[in-house]
Design a protein around this motif. Structure first.
Motif, PDB file in Angstrom:
ATOM      1  N   LEU A 216       0.936  -0.438   0.587  1.00  0.00           N
ATOM      2  CA  LEU A 216      -0.277   0.210  -0.079  1.00  0.00           C
ATOM      3  C   LEU A 216       0.673   1.468  -0.228  1.00  0.00           C
ATOM      4  N   GLY A 217       0.918   1.562  -1.386  1.00  0.00           N
ATOM      5  CA  GLY A 217       1.846   3.087  -1.765  1.00  0.00           C
ATOM      6  C   GLY A 217       1.386   4.041  -0.280  1.00  0.00           C
ATOM      7  N   THR A 218       2.186   5.631  -0.778  1.00  0.00           N
ATOM      8  CA  THR A 218       1.356   6.833  -0.320  1.00  0.00           C
ATOM      9  C   THR A 218       1.262   7.734  -1.660  1.00  0.00           C
ATOM     10  N   GLY A 219       0.260   9.141  -0.466  1.00  0.00           N
ATOM     11  CA  GLY A 219      -0.001  10.060  -1.868  1.00  0.00           C
ATOM     12  C   GLY A 219      -1.518  10.040  -1.949  1.00  0.00           C
ATOM     13  N   SER A 220      -1.480  10.804  -2.331  1.00  0.00           N
ATOM     14  CA  SER A 220      -3.013  11.658  -2.978  1.00  0.00           C
ATOM     15  C   SER A 220      -3.973  10.046  -3.542  1.00  0.00           C
ATOM     16  N   THR A 221      -2.854   9.878  -5.297  1.00  0.00           N
ATOM     17  CA  THR A 221      -4.264   9.069  -5.685  1.00  0.00           C
ATOM     18  C   THR A 221      -3.978   7.279  -5.424  1.00  0.00           C
TER      19      THR A 221
ATOM     20  N   GLU B 194       9.189   2.884   0.779  1.00  0.00           N
ATOM     21  CA  GLU B 194       7.756   2.236  -0.408  1.00  0.00           C
ATOM     22  C   GLU B 194       9.014   1.773  -1.853  1.00  0.00           C
ATOM     23  N   LYS B 195      10.418   1.931  -1.465  1.00  0.00           N
ATOM     24  CA  LYS B 195      11.139   1.289  -2.363  1.00  0.00           C
ATOM     25  C   LYS B 195      11.392  -0.352  -1.703  1.00  0.00           C
TER      26      LYS B 195
END
Length: 236
Positions: free
Chosen positions: A31-36, A112-113
């Motif tokens: 589960l990534g990070t950020g608005s999208t 994230e990486k």
């Protein structure tokens, strides 16, 4: 899911939903990070609630991802508990024609990486404004640094031809502090001709934890665009 009226937000939402639609029951999902990506996490939660999706586990890349996953009912696991990640969904600040990325606008690029690199399939969700011919052309390159090493690392970056700046907080006095308790240096390079070399060179500077160049990690990019006022999604 809440109804958006702003075309740019509708586009981000649709890209997030399209990525979440590719997740299968029984998957372990980065589960990534950020608005999208936040829309993708919300869409995964909606699919779980409706019964369309069953038995998934999420591996978060930030405090933001943890908070969103809890809000939308996605069970979380750590890397200690699993031996693989089926798919990871994450955003990017820049994507070049070779699907290399600059990430780290949200200062979460280290976790994230780790997660995105472990995934069997890494799906990047972006709007068309993130597509560039050369990395570094619109976005500064984030470098996460242990606090005591900030000054020597900045000197080393200047020798490499970069213009480094310590990232300062908004609504916070002083610099941005990452989830790992480190600082972020944003670097302007006139153009990054060899991202793979630069990624290694930067990470070899003592005191650098990780940088925002993601080279050879991305499997699929889902791009949201607005055509004739209507949101659309294409793959590359």
């Amino acid at each position: 899911m809440s109804v958006e009226t702003d075309p740019a937000k509708i586009m981000k939402q649709q890209v997030g939903v399209a990525a979440a639609a590719r997740v299968q029951s029984g998957s372990i999902v980065g589960l990534g990070t950020g608005s999208t990506t936040a829309y993708a996490i919300q869409a995964l939660g909606d699919r779980l609630k409706s019964g369309d999706l069953k038995d998934i586990k999420g591996v978060p890349t930030s405090f933001q991802a943890i908070v969103l996953a809890r809000r939308y009912g996605i069970p979380l696991v750590t890397l200690d508990e699993i031996d693989h990640i089926d798919v990871a969904i994450d955003g990017a600040d820049e994507v070049d024609p070779h699907k290399n990325l600059i990430k780290g606008g949200g200062a979460a690029h280290t976790q994230e990486k780790i997660v995105d690199s472990l995934a069997n399939q890494f799906i990047v969700v972006v709007d068309s404004g993130k597509l560039v011919e050369h990395l570094g052309s619109t976005f500064l390159l984030p470098v996460e640094v242990i606090p005591m090493a900030v000054t020597p690392v900045m000197r080393a970056i200047v020798k490499l031809g970069g213009k480094p700046e310590l990232r300062m907080g908004i609504k916070k006095a002083g610099p941005v502090v990452t989830d790992q308790g480190n600082l972020v240096i944003d670097v302007k390079f006139d153009r990054i001709d060899n991202p793979a070399d630069l990624e290694k060179t930067l990470n070899n500077i003592p005191g650098v934890l990780e940088n925002g160049l993601f080279v050879g990690v991305t499997d699929l990019v889902l791009v949201g665009e607005i055509k004739d006022g209507q949101p659309s999604i294409r793959e590359f």
